[in-house]
Scaffold this active site. Structure first.
Site, PDB file in Angstrom:
ATOM      1  N   ASP A  13       0.887  -1.147   0.000  1.00 32.31           N
ATOM      2  CA  ASP A  13       0.000   0.000   0.000  1.00 32.31           C
ATOM      3  C   ASP A  13       0.936   1.210   0.000  1.00 32.31           C
ATOM      4  O   ASP A  13       2.129   1.081   0.282  1.00 32.31           O
ATOM      5  CB  ASP A  13      -0.873  -0.030   1.265  1.00 32.31           C
ATOM      6  CG  ASP A  13      -1.655   1.246   1.470  1.00 32.31           C
ATOM      7  OD1 ASP A  13      -2.332   1.689   0.527  1.00 32.31           O
ATOM      8  OD2 ASP A  13      -1.568   1.818   2.571  1.00 32.31           O
ATOM      9  N   ASP A 169      -1.468  -0.743   6.127  1.00 30.55           N
ATOM     10  CA  ASP A 169      -1.554  -0.088   7.429  1.00 30.55           C
ATOM     11  C   ASP A 169      -2.977   0.015   7.954  1.00 30.55           C
ATOM     12  O   ASP A 169      -3.186   0.544   9.044  1.00 30.55           O
ATOM     13  CB  ASP A 169      -0.922   1.311   7.378  1.00 30.55           C
ATOM     14  CG  ASP A 169      -1.727   2.290   6.543  1.00 30.55           C
ATOM     15  OD1 ASP A 169      -1.937   3.416   6.995  1.00 30.55           O
ATOM     16  OD2 ASP A 169      -2.144   1.918   5.431  1.00 30.55           O
TER      17      ASP A 169
END
Length: 194
Positions: A13, A169
């Protein structure tokens, strides 16, 4: 160094995982929420990290029984973010993994950011030319938590989904990775949770 020898591809990400930009995004959302009258909940907004901006507006409308135009609000949020002229830093723990495995593994980025934003940030840090694939909110029909973003990255780097590991995250990103059939390693406050 974390052992990723069981995998052939890594999918990162971007915001909050490779690049420490979540704080600036949260501040931009706070200004946007104030402007449109959405109650601002920092923890809720952080939990939506990885969700494309337009989709976040749809969720805010549903949550607060409002009906603002998602494109208009997304444009406002983007402008608040640009006005800050924030140049986020790389996250040391994940960039170390990136640099360690770059010579031997295929690496892609799957982000809920729009393509121009993602390319700008990645170029700022010299990462765009070092990855094998970039899939953004602009490139998919169904953003995270749907698995489409990560499945597209796997396809573009030429590695089957079950041979990829995702660094994320947020819980929404983790759910997207799991739905794509990929293992997921969480990054919390810049630290890899191994």
């Amino acid at each position: 160094m974390i052992d990723l020898s069981a995998y052939q591809g890594i999918v990162f990400d971007m915001d909050g995982t490779l690049i420490d930009s979540m704080g600036a995004h949260i501040k931009a959302w706070e200004k946007t929420c104030q402007q449109y009258g959405y109650p601002f909940d920092e923890a809720y907004m952080h939990g939506l990290g990885g969700v494309p901006t337009r989709n976040t507006v749809v969720l805010l409308n549903e949550k607060h029984q409002m009906s603002y135009d998602p494109d208009e609000v997304a444009k406002t949020k983007r402008q608040h973010w640009l006005d800050m002229q924030h140049k986020p830093e790389l996250i040391a723990s994940t960039i170390e993994v990136f640099n360690h495995y770059r010579p031997s593994m295929r690496i892609g980025i799957g982000t809920g950011a729009e393509r121009p934003h993602a390319e700008h940030l990645l170029n700022q840090h010299g990462l765009l030319e070092r990855i094998d694939a970039l899939v953004t909110a602009t490139d998919v029909t169904n953003g995270k938590p749907a698995p489409e973003t990560f499945l597209r990255v796997a396809e573009e780097i030429g590695v089957s989904a079950h041979k990829c590991v995702v660094f994320e995250d947020t819980k929404i990103g983790q759910e997207a990775a799991q739905r794509a059939g990929m293992d997921c390693i969480l990054v919390v406050n810049g630290e890899i949770q191994a």
